[in-house]
Design a protein around this motif. Structure first.
Motif, PDB file in Angstrom:
ATOM      1  N   ALA A  64       4.167   6.377   3.968  1.00 30.63           N
ATOM      2  CA  ALA A  64       4.416   5.810   2.596  1.00 30.63           C
ATOM      3  C   ALA A  64       3.326   4.721   1.925  1.00 30.63           C
ATOM      4  N   THR A  65       2.678   4.118   3.123  1.00 29.84           N
ATOM      5  CA  THR A  65       1.878   3.093   2.789  1.00 29.84           C
ATOM      6  C   THR A  65       0.246   3.382   3.373  1.00 29.84           C
ATOM      7  N   ALA A  66       0.224   4.556   4.090  1.00 29.62           N
ATOM      8  CA  ALA A  66      -1.253   4.845   4.761  1.00 29.62           C
ATOM      9  C   ALA A  66      -2.390   4.829   3.893  1.00 29.62           C
ATOM     10  N   SER A  67      -2.136   5.600   2.570  1.00 31.59           N
ATOM     11  CA  SER A  67      -3.260   5.888   1.724  1.00 31.59           C
ATOM     12  C   SER A  67      -3.518   4.772   0.885  1.00 31.59           C
ATOM     13  N   ILE A  68      -2.753   3.538   1.113  1.00 29.56           N
ATOM     14  CA  ILE A  68      -3.090   2.222   0.143  1.00 29.56           C
ATOM     15  C   ILE A  68      -4.551   1.541   0.747  1.00 29.56           C
ATOM     16  N   PRO A  69      -5.444   1.506  -0.085  1.00 26.92           N
ATOM     17  CA  PRO A  69      -6.645   0.704   0.653  1.00 26.92           C
ATOM     18  C   PRO A  69      -6.543  -0.736   0.672  1.00 26.92           C
ATOM     19  N   ILE A  70      -7.052  -1.193   1.936  1.00 21.94           N
ATOM     20  CA  ILE A  70      -7.131  -2.596   2.323  1.00 21.94           C
ATOM     21  C   ILE A  70      -8.341  -3.265   2.118  1.00 21.94           C
ATOM     22  N   GLY A 108      -8.134  -0.486   9.728  1.00 21.99           N
ATOM     23  CA  GLY A 108      -7.789   0.576   8.658  1.00 21.99           C
ATOM     24  C   GLY A 108      -8.457  -0.369   7.103  1.00 21.99           C
ATOM     25  N   GLY A 109      -9.104  -1.288   7.173  1.00 17.78           N
ATOM     26  CA  GLY A 109      -9.439  -1.913   5.930  1.00 17.78           C
ATOM     27  C   GLY A 109     -10.779  -0.898   5.613  1.00 17.78           C
ATOM     28  N   VAL A 110     -11.015  -0.652   4.151  1.00 14.80           N
ATOM     29  CA  VAL A 110     -11.919  -0.248   3.495  1.00 14.80           C
ATOM     30  C   VAL A 110     -13.218  -1.137   3.163  1.00 14.80           C
ATOM     31  N   ASP A 111     -12.879  -2.361   3.219  1.00 16.06           N
ATOM     32  CA  ASP A 111     -13.910  -3.404   2.735  1.00 16.06           C
ATOM     33  C   ASP A 111     -13.555  -4.802   3.270  1.00 16.06           C
ATOM     34  N   VAL A 133      -0.885  -6.310  10.340  1.00 14.10           N
ATOM     35  CA  VAL A 133      -0.330  -5.800   8.999  1.00 14.10           C
ATOM     36  C   VAL A 133      -1.052  -4.544   8.611  1.00 14.10           C
ATOM     37  N   ALA A 134      -2.532  -4.527   8.822  1.00 12.09           N
ATOM     38  CA  ALA A 134      -3.161  -3.258   8.348  1.00 12.09           C
ATOM     39  C   ALA A 134      -2.718  -2.150   9.176  1.00 12.09           C
ATOM     40  N   ARG A 135      -2.577  -2.224  10.530  1.00  6.48           N
ATOM     41  CA  ARG A 135      -2.123  -1.092  11.362  1.00  6.48           C
ATOM     42  C   ARG A 135      -1.018  -0.885  11.127  1.00  6.48           C
ATOM     43  N   ARG A 136      -0.115  -1.342  10.774  1.00  8.30           N
ATOM     44  CA  ARG A 136       1.406  -1.197  10.396  1.00  8.30           C
ATOM     45  C   ARG A 136       1.548  -0.316   9.195  1.00  8.30           C
ATOM     46  N   LEU A 137       0.575  -0.858   8.229  1.00  7.70           N
ATOM     47  CA  LEU A 137       0.637  -0.306   6.757  1.00  7.70           C
ATOM     48  C   LEU A 137      -0.016   1.108   6.942  1.00  7.70           C
ATOM     49  N   LYS A 138      -1.271   1.225   7.801  1.00  2.08           N
ATOM     50  CA  LYS A 138      -1.765   2.715   8.093  1.00  2.08           C
ATOM     51  C   LYS A 138      -0.849   3.624   8.779  1.00  2.08           C
ATOM     52  N   SER A 139      -0.179   2.930   9.587  1.00  2.00           N
ATOM     53  CA  SER A 139       1.000   3.858  10.604  1.00  2.00           C
ATOM     54  C   SER A 139       2.161   4.599   9.696  1.00  2.00           C
TER      55      SER A 139
END
Length: 314
Positions: free
Chosen positions: A83-89, A108-111, A74-80
C-alpha cells in the motif's frame, strides 16, 4: 474524501513531514502550506507508518535520525508494504557522509536534502518527485482499467509492489508468487535478465506451464525505485496438444515435449518449463521420435507441422 483524514484536499498534493524537532516541522509546514501543498505531520516513526498507510500521501519528507525508530527503518517498512511501497521518500539528514547517503537510497529513498534544510530547494525537489509519482500512478490505473496483466517487482528481493487484478489472478493460477513475492526461481531469473535487458534494450521472457495453459512473463524495463515492469500473457494450447496426441498417438507429456521442440526449445529449456529433468525430457523425446518415425529434432518438428499445420503459426 479520506475517511481518516477528512480535511485532506483531493486537488492538492499531500506531503507527510516526519521529524521529531518541532521547529523543523513548523518551518516546513508553513513553507509547504504556502506553496499549495496539504501537509501532514508525524513526530516519530510509528506515527509516520500509521499516517502513510491511512492517508496515502503523494510523498514523504523523512528525517533520517530520530529517537526510537529511525528514518531508515521507517523507509524500509514503508517500502515493504504494497500500500505504501510506491510513495517516494525524500530523506532529510545532517549526515552527509557517503555511507549515510548510500543507506538512505538502500532504504528506499529517491532523494535527500541536507540540514539545515533550505525550503526552496525542498519544495523544488518535492514538485519533481510528486509529478513523476503521479504520472506513474496514472499509468498503473490505466492498466487496471483496460484489464492488462502487469506488475511491478522490486529487483532486490522480488517483492511485488503493485499488480493489476488480472496479473494477480494469473500468478495465483500458475504458482508464480508466494507471500507477496515472485517465487524464488522467477526472482533469480529476474535478477539475471535485468542486467542483460539494460545492455541490449530487448525484453526478456519466461514461460510457466500449467496443463495446457502457458503464462509468458515479459520483462520490459525498470520503472524506477529499483523496480521492474513485467507484462503477463496467457495462452491455452489444449486443442493443439490434443491434436498432437491424436495424430501421433502420443501421451499427454510426449505431446507437450513435441510442442516445445517445434518452438525450438532445448531439452533443458523444456525441462524448466515442464518441471522435469533434461534426462526425463530426453526419454520422452526418444518415444516421440519412435512414434513419428524420425531420428532428429528438426525432422520431428517438420513432421509435426506437416500433419498439424496450426503449429507452424505459433
Amino acid at each position: 474524501m479520506n475517511p481518516v483524514f477528512p480535511d485532506l484536499d483531493p486537488t492538492s498534493a499531500v506531503v507527510l513531514v516526519v521529524d521529531d524537532v518541532p521547529d523543523n516541522v513548523a518551518m516546513l509546514h508553513d513553507a509547504l502550506d504556502e506553496s499549495g501543498y496539504t501537509v501532514l505531520v508525524a513526530t516519530h516513526g510509528e506515527g509516520a507508518l500509521r499516517s502513510a498507510a491511512q492517508a496515502q500521501p503523494d510523498i514523504v519528507l523523512l528525517d533520517a535520525v530520530m529517537p526510537g525508530m529511525d528514518g531508515f527503518e521507517v523507509a524500509r517498512r514503508l517500502k515493504s508494504q504494497a500500500a505504501t511501497a510506491s510513495i517516494p521518500i525524500i530523506f532529510m539528514t545532517g549526515l552527509s557522509d557517503t555511507e549515510h547517503v548510500v543507506a538512505a537510497f538502500q532504504a528506499g529513498g529517491v532523494d535527500y536534502v541536507t540540514k539545515p534544510v533550505r525550503t526552496r530547494e525542498v519544495i523544488a525537489r518535492i514538485a519533481t518527485h510528486v509529478q513523476g509519482a503521479r504520472q506513474a500512478r496514472q499509468a498503473k490505473q490505466a492498466l487496471d482499467v483496460f484489464g492488462n496483466a502487469t506488475l511491478a517487482v522490486r529487483l532486490a528481493d522480488g517483492r511485488i509492489t503493485w499488480q493489476t487484478p488480472l496479473a494477480r489472478q494469473y500468478l495465483e493460477t500458475y504458482g508464480g508468487s508466494e507471500d507477496g513475492h515472485l517465487e524464488p526461481g522467477l526472482t533469480e531469473w529476474l535478477r539475471q535478465q535485468a542486467e542483460q535487458v539494460l545492455v541490449t534494450h530487448e525484453p526478456a521472457s519466461r514461460t510457466l506451464v500449467r496443463g495446457a495453459g502457458r503464462l509468458t512473463l515479459v520483462l520490459h524495463h525498470p520503472s524506477g525505485d529499483g523496480e521492474w515492469f513485467l507484462v503477463l500473457r496467457e495462452a491455452n494450447d489444449a486443442a493443439l496438444l490434443e491434436a498432437l496426441s491424436a495424430t501421433f498417438r502420443l501421451t499427454a507429456r510426449e505431446a507437450e515435449v513435441l510442442y516445445w521442440v517445434v518452438q525450438g526449445k532445448t531439452n533443458r529449456d523444456i525441462g524448466d518449463i515442464l518441471g522435469a529433468s533434461p534426462a526425463t525430457v530426453k526419454k520422452h523425446l526418444e518415444h516421440v521420435f519412435e512414434k513419428l518415425g524420425v531420428e532428429t529434432r528438426t525432422a520431428a518438428a517438420a513432421v509435426a507441422i506437416g500433419r498439424v499445420p496450426l503449429l507452424g503459426r505459433r
